[in-house]
Enzyme design. Structure first.
Site, PDB file in Angstrom:
ATOM      1  N   LYS A 173     -10.143   7.488  -1.091  1.00 41.49           N
ATOM      2  CA  LYS A 173      -9.487   6.510  -1.976  1.00 41.49           C
ATOM      3  C   LYS A 173     -10.055   5.136  -1.653  1.00 41.49           C
ATOM      4  O   LYS A 173      -9.714   4.536  -0.623  1.00 41.49           O
ATOM      5  CB  LYS A 173      -7.966   6.489  -1.741  1.00 41.49           C
ATOM      6  CG  LYS A 173      -7.258   5.702  -2.838  1.00 41.49           C
ATOM      7  CD  LYS A 173      -6.070   4.896  -2.345  1.00 41.49           C
ATOM      8  CE  LYS A 173      -6.393   3.478  -2.001  1.00 41.49           C
ATOM      9  NZ  LYS A 173      -6.876   2.614  -3.089  1.00 41.49           N
ATOM     10  N   GLY A 226      -8.242  -1.652   6.825  1.00 43.96           N
ATOM     11  CA  GLY A 226      -7.552  -2.612   5.964  1.00 43.96           C
ATOM     12  C   GLY A 226      -6.642  -3.501   6.776  1.00 43.96           C
ATOM     13  O   GLY A 226      -6.942  -3.825   7.928  1.00 43.96           O
ATOM     14  N   SER A 227      -5.508  -3.840   6.193  1.00 43.09           N
ATOM     15  CA  SER A 227      -4.642  -4.834   6.828  1.00 43.09           C
ATOM     16  C   SER A 227      -3.733  -4.201   7.888  1.00 43.09           C
ATOM     17  O   SER A 227      -3.490  -2.988   7.876  1.00 43.09           O
ATOM     18  CB  SER A 227      -3.774  -5.509   5.762  1.00 43.09           C
ATOM     19  OG  SER A 227      -2.880  -4.561   5.223  1.00 43.09           O
ATOM     20  N   GLY A 231      -1.820  -0.532   7.918  1.00 44.96           N
ATOM     21  CA  GLY A 231      -2.226   0.340   9.025  1.00 44.96           C
ATOM     22  C   GLY A 231      -1.027   0.800   9.842  1.00 44.96           C
ATOM     23  O   GLY A 231      -0.917   1.986  10.193  1.00 44.96           O
ATOM     24  N   GLU A 248      -8.684   0.894  11.500  1.00 47.62           N
ATOM     25  CA  GLU A 248      -9.442  -0.335  11.789  1.00 47.62           C
ATOM     26  C   GLU A 248      -8.778  -1.435  10.992  1.00 47.62           C
ATOM     27  O   GLU A 248      -8.709  -1.342   9.760  1.00 47.62           O
ATOM     28  CB  GLU A 248     -10.907  -0.208  11.366  1.00 47.62           C
ATOM     29  CG  GLU A 248     -11.730   0.736  12.203  1.00 47.62           C
ATOM     30  CD  GLU A 248     -11.789   0.386  13.669  1.00 47.62           C
ATOM     31  OE1 GLU A 248     -11.495  -0.776  14.031  1.00 47.62           O
ATOM     32  OE2 GLU A 248     -12.115   1.280  14.462  1.00 47.62           O
ATOM     33  N   CYS A 282     -13.849  -8.337   9.031  1.00 52.46           N
ATOM     34  CA  CYS A 282     -12.846  -8.261  10.101  1.00 52.46           C
ATOM     35  C   CYS A 282     -13.453  -8.755  11.411  1.00 52.46           C
ATOM     36  O   CYS A 282     -12.728  -9.083  12.341  1.00 52.46           O
ATOM     37  CB  CYS A 282     -12.281  -6.863  10.232  1.00 52.46           C
ATOM     38  SG  CYS A 282     -13.534  -5.625  10.454  1.00 52.46           S
ATOM     39  N   GLN A 329      -6.670 -13.238  -2.884  1.00 53.13           N
ATOM     40  CA  GLN A 329      -7.243 -13.644  -1.592  1.00 53.13           C
ATOM     41  C   GLN A 329      -7.537 -15.145  -1.599  1.00 53.13           C
ATOM     42  O   GLN A 329      -7.307 -15.842  -0.608  1.00 53.13           O
ATOM     43  CB  GLN A 329      -8.513 -12.833  -1.307  1.00 53.13           C
ATOM     44  CG  GLN A 329      -9.097 -13.069   0.074  1.00 53.13           C
ATOM     45  CD  GLN A 329      -8.188 -12.601   1.201  1.00 53.13           C
ATOM     46  OE1 GLN A 329      -7.728 -11.474   1.222  1.00 53.13           O
ATOM     47  NE2 GLN A 329      -7.908 -13.494   2.159  1.00 53.13           N
ATOM     48  N   GLU A 380      -4.995 -13.648  10.811  1.00 52.19           N
ATOM     49  CA  GLU A 380      -6.282 -13.409  10.150  1.00 52.19           C
ATOM     50  C   GLU A 380      -6.243 -14.037   8.753  1.00 52.19           C
ATOM     51  O   GLU A 380      -5.325 -13.758   7.976  1.00 52.19           O
ATOM     52  CB  GLU A 380      -6.543 -11.908  10.026  1.00 52.19           C
ATOM     53  CG  GLU A 380      -7.883 -11.608   9.393  1.00 52.19           C
ATOM     54  CD  GLU A 380      -8.223 -10.127   9.392  1.00 52.19           C
ATOM     55  OE1 GLU A 380      -7.376  -9.324   8.989  1.00 52.19           O
ATOM     56  OE2 GLU A 380      -9.357  -9.793   9.784  1.00 52.19           O
TER      57      GLU A 380
HETATM   58  N1  LIG Z   1     -10.276  -4.962   8.585  1.00 54.06           N
HETATM   59  C1  LIG Z   1     -10.811  -5.100   7.407  1.00 54.06           C
HETATM   60  O1  LIG Z   1     -11.955  -4.802   7.216  1.00 54.06           O
HETATM   61  C2  LIG Z   1      -9.968  -5.565   6.294  1.00 54.06           C
HETATM   62  C3  LIG Z   1      -8.854  -6.346   6.501  1.00 54.06           C
HETATM   63  N2  LIG Z   1      -8.130  -6.744   5.454  1.00 54.06           N
HETATM   64  C4  LIG Z   1      -6.979  -7.631   5.690  1.00 54.06           C
HETATM   65  O2  LIG Z   1      -5.933  -7.249   4.843  1.00 54.06           O
HETATM   66  C5  LIG Z   1      -5.535  -8.344   3.989  1.00 54.06           C
HETATM   67  C6  LIG Z   1      -5.050  -7.808   2.661  1.00 54.06           C
HETATM   68  O3  LIG Z   1      -6.049  -7.022   2.037  1.00 54.06           O
HETATM   69  P1  LIG Z   1      -5.636  -5.744   1.223  1.00 54.06           P
HETATM   70  O4  LIG Z   1      -6.729  -5.287   0.384  1.00 54.06           O
HETATM   71  O5  LIG Z   1      -4.357  -6.018   0.517  1.00 54.06           O
HETATM   72  O6  LIG Z   1      -5.429  -4.691   2.416  1.00 54.06           O
HETATM   73  P2  LIG Z   1      -4.616  -3.363   2.379  1.00 54.06           P
HETATM   74  O7  LIG Z   1      -4.349  -2.922   3.764  1.00 54.06           O
HETATM   75  O8  LIG Z   1      -3.477  -3.472   1.435  1.00 54.06           O
HETATM   76  O9  LIG Z   1      -5.648  -2.343   1.676  1.00 54.06           O
HETATM   77  C7  LIG Z   1      -6.561  -1.535   2.376  1.00 54.06           C
HETATM   78  C8  LIG Z   1      -6.562  -0.136   1.737  1.00 54.06           C
HETATM   79  O10 LIG Z   1      -5.269   0.451   1.882  1.00 54.06           O
HETATM   80  C9  LIG Z   1      -4.770   0.844   0.606  1.00 54.06           C
HETATM   81  N3  LIG Z   1      -3.320   0.753   0.581  1.00 54.06           N
HETATM   82  C10 LIG Z   1      -2.554  -0.332   0.251  1.00 54.06           C
HETATM   83  N4  LIG Z   1      -1.248   0.007   0.302  1.00 54.06           N
HETATM   84  C11 LIG Z   1      -1.180   1.290   0.683  1.00 54.06           C
HETATM   85  C12 LIG Z   1      -0.104   2.212   0.893  1.00 54.06           C
HETATM   86  N5  LIG Z   1       1.168   1.846   0.727  1.00 54.06           N
HETATM   87  N6  LIG Z   1      -0.390   3.476   1.275  1.00 54.06           N
HETATM   88  C13 LIG Z   1      -1.673   3.854   1.447  1.00 54.06           C
HETATM   89  N7  LIG Z   1      -2.729   3.055   1.228  1.00 54.06           N
HETATM   90  C14 LIG Z   1      -2.494   1.788   0.862  1.00 54.06           C
HETATM   91  C15 LIG Z   1      -5.447  -0.119  -0.349  1.00 54.06           C
HETATM   92  O11 LIG Z   1      -5.401   0.345  -1.668  1.00 54.06           O
HETATM   93  P3  LIG Z   1      -5.427  -0.656  -2.942  1.00 54.06           P
HETATM   94  O12 LIG Z   1      -6.260  -1.815  -2.586  1.00 54.06           O
HETATM   95  O13 LIG Z   1      -6.045   0.159  -3.983  1.00 54.06           O
HETATM   96  O14 LIG Z   1      -4.013  -0.967  -3.201  1.00 54.06           O
HETATM   97  C16 LIG Z   1      -6.837  -0.167   0.230  1.00 54.06           C
HETATM   98  O15 LIG Z   1      -7.552   0.981  -0.162  1.00 54.06           O
HETATM   99  C17 LIG Z   1      -6.775  -9.205   3.950  1.00 54.06           C
HETATM  100  O16 LIG Z   1      -6.452 -10.506   3.623  1.00 54.06           O
HETATM  101  C18 LIG Z   1      -7.279  -9.052   5.356  1.00 54.06           C
HETATM  102  O17 LIG Z   1      -6.569  -9.901   6.222  1.00 54.06           O
HETATM  103  C19 LIG Z   1      -8.457  -6.367   4.180  1.00 54.06           C
HETATM  104  C20 LIG Z   1      -9.552  -5.615   3.916  1.00 54.06           C
HETATM  105  C21 LIG Z   1     -10.415  -5.169   4.973  1.00 54.06           C
HETATM  106  O1  LIG Z   2     -19.478  -7.093  10.988  1.00 55.51           O
HETATM  107  C1  LIG Z   2     -19.821  -6.036  10.502  1.00 55.51           C
HETATM  108  O2  LIG Z   2     -21.020  -5.679  10.438  1.00 55.51           O
HETATM  109  C2  LIG Z   2     -18.797  -5.046   9.996  1.00 55.51           C
HETATM  110  C3  LIG Z   2     -17.535  -5.715   9.589  1.00 55.51           C
HETATM  111  C4  LIG Z   2     -16.547  -4.775   9.056  1.00 55.51           C
HETATM  112  O3  LIG Z   2     -16.638  -3.598   9.220  1.00 55.51           O
HETATM  113  C5  LIG Z   2     -15.400  -5.273   8.293  1.00 55.51           C
HETATM  114  O4  LIG Z   2     -15.277  -6.469   8.088  1.00 55.51           O
HETATM  115  O5  LIG Z   2     -14.594  -4.433   7.847  1.00 55.51           O
END
Ligand SMILES: NC(=O)C1=CN([C@@H]2O[C@H](COP(=O)(O)OP(=O)(O)OC[C@H]3O[C@@H](n4cnc5c(N)ncnc54)[C@H](OP(=O)(O)O)[C@@H]3O)[C@@H](O)[C@H]2O)C=CC1
Ligand SMILES: O=C(O)CCC(=O)C(=O)O
Length: 479
Positions: A173, A226-227, A231, A248, A282, A329, A380
């Site tokens: 997904k 993700g966030s 997580g 992560e 991240c 964002q 973050e």
């Molecule tokens: N570590 C990293 O690489 C990342 C960190 N972030 C952080 O997260 C913040 C918000 O970003 P955001 O995109 O909203 O991150 P989310 O954690 O909401 O999204 C990450 C993934 O989880 C999915 N998701 C969201 N809600 C659920 C749920 N209830 N059950 C299962 N899966 C779910 C999302 O789907 P969908 O988007 O389709 O709803 C997406 O595929 C950013 O501002 C940043 O701080 C974000 C992205 C990457």
């Molecule tokens: O810094 C990188 O090369 C990877 C970063 C990453 O995986 C992320 O932001 O989710």
């Protein structure tokens, strides 16, 4: 009329519940395509197909799995410019970064094609006579992969490739914001001859599709990026169902700049780490911890170079920083710019700006004079914003670097071997960089952090085997 893109379940392209628009954050009048949003029923069909396909996929053996991954790697490489362009259009990172990310996805598939042939195991002597012990690794079964928007092809790749290499089957997904790159990768897997059910794509919102993956009994483990709140929720829900989980999440990565650092090296590392990819990594260098002796010269040089960065559309040849990926964002980033002022920082940059097209453009920002207790130093931001904190000496800098709820990546710029060595030892982070940006990692070594950044075993490199396999201990008595 924009093209319509379907989900991929059991080797067939299938419509979802409805279609969602995928728009270009550099130019919101550019409709990239319409993408199927799946239902919980679609997830159940995908997971059932994956469960049915899994035994034969494992039994096909490492050569067949390696061959598929190798073909996928070659196909991604051959289409790197096309896919990179699509990725830049949907996520907003500049074209060279998007092409580099696409090539990285190809390298990851190639790496795990090799790993399929190197699945580790052990033979040990038993404490009992004439008994042999064999410790082998087996796939966990069907894995659910939930990926974010900031690396639309590399993160799916670094979860799909090890999952398939070790004999698992997959339901992916991708983030709803960036379905196109994942869809293009799915087409490549299909064209490369991936057997029906081995890989399934279900696009759609996390609250529906992600939730159904967590609840589906066929899915034995979830790998998520993700966030933190999402997580944590996934860890709780998977824990209650005894599913394996790998998370992560965020970072608030410190970059320590010592007085003995080479100034151009330090400025280049911070400029790249904090602002490239619009700070949406991240691993971004979001806390710059600068020793008194170099503070003013460093800030002056970094601010000058930051202000000279060209912010513009992802596909424009002269852009160095693309747009923020979404309006949500951007609003969040602008809120942090206001917060930095309210918390007493001097703010340089950070305003929303107009581009040649209607997009989510923001000037990169420095928050000067911060303390490590401020929210802008602890939360973050995930945008092109870096918080600058002064330190009186090395020990204080290390203490500040480690004083964070996160522990993903930590960097130091120094010309002193002692400081470099001590920092590598004392940094409470999963990845440590010396005279390099905190972001931008290699694809063949472990990736992940400590504290609130990661949970479960490491991703990437040989360490990926931990999540995607389970260990079996077999005892044989030959008489
Ligand atoms: N570590 C990293 O690489 C990342 C960190 N972030 C952080 O997260 C913040 C918000 O970003 P955001 O995109 O909203 O991150 P989310 O954690 O909401 O999204 C990450 C993934 O989880 C999915 N998701 C969201 N809600 C659920 C749920 N209830 N059950 C299962 N899966 C779910 C999302 O789907 P969908 O988007 O389709 O709803 C997406 O595929 C950013 O501002 C940043 O701080 C974000 C992205 C990457
Ligand atoms: O810094 C990188 O090369 C990877 C970063 C990453 O995986 C992320 O932001 O989710």
């Amino acid at each position: 009329m924009a093209d319509t893109h379907l989900n991929y379940i059991a080797g067939t392209w299938v419509p979802g519940e409805h279609l969602t628009e995928n728009r270009n954050p550099s130019d919101i009048s550019d409709l990239i395509g319409l993408y199927a949003a799946g239902s919980a029923g679609d997830v159940d069909r995908a997971a059932a197909a994956a469960a049915e396909a899994q035994p034969a996929w494992f039994a096909a053996g490492p050569q067949a799995r390696a061959d598929l991954l190798d073909r996928v790697a070659s196909a991604i490489e051959a289409r790197a410019t096309d896919i990179g362009t699509l990725l830049a259009r949907e996520e907003g990172k500049i074209l060279p970064e998007a092409i580099a990310e696409t090539r990285r996805a190809a390298q990851i598939f190639r790496f795990f094609a090799g790993e399929a042939l190197r699945t580790p195991g052990e033979a040990l002597a038993s404490v009992r006579p004439r008994v042999d012990i064999e410790v082998t690794r087996e796939p966990i079964g069907v894995v659910g992969l939930i990926t974010p928007w900031n690396f639309p092809i590399a993160i799916p790749a670094w979860k799909i490739a090890p999952a398939l290499a070790y004999g698992n089957t997959v339901v992916l997904k991708p983030a709803e914001l960036v379905p196109a790159s994942a869809h293009a990768l799915t087409q490549i897997l299909h064209d490369a001859g991936c057997p029906a059910g081995v890989f399934n794509l279900v696009m759609g919102p996390g609250s529906v599709v992600g939730r159904a993956m967590i609840e589906n009994p066929h899915i034995a483990g979830i790998s998520f990026t993700g966030s933190v709140p999402t997580g944590q929720m996934i860890a709780r829900e998977c824990g209650a169902r005894l599913k394996k989980v790998q998370l992560e999440m965020g970072g608030k990565n410190p970059m320590v700049v010592m007085a003995d650092a080479d100034l151009p090296t330090a400025v280049a590392a911070c400029l790249n780490g904090a602002f490239f990819s619009t700070g949406q990594r991240c691993t971004a260098s979001s806390r710059l911890i600068v020793e008194d002796g170099i503070h003013d010269a460093f800030v002056e040089a970094l601010a000058r170079q930051m202000q000279a960065l060209r912010v513009g559309p992802a596909l424009a040849a002269d852009s160095q920083i693309g747009p923020v990926a979404s309006l949500a964002q951007l609003s969040s980033n602008l809120g942090y710019v206001d917060l930095a002022s309210a918390e007493g920082c001097e703010v340089i940059g950070g305003a929303r700006i107009d581009g040649p097209t209607e997009g989510f453009f923001q000037r990169p920002a420095l928050f000067l004079g911060a303390t490590n207790a401020m929210r802008v130093a602890r939360e973050e931001i995930f945008g092109p914003c870096a918080t600058v904190i002064r330190a009186t000496d090395f020990d204080e800098a290390v203490a500040l670097a480690n004083d964070s709820p996160f522990g993903l990546s930590a960097g130091i710029c120094t010309s002193g071997l002692r400081h470099a060595r001590e920092f590598r030892r004392r940094a409470r982070a999963g990845m440590v960089m010396v005279n390099l940006p905190t972001a931008g990692v290699d694809y063949h070594v472990p990736f992940g952090g400590t504290k609130g950044s990661s949970y479960g075993s490491r991703e990437q490199g040989r360490h990926a085997v931990e999540f995607y396999t389970t260990v079996k201990t077999a005892y044989s008595f030959a008489g």
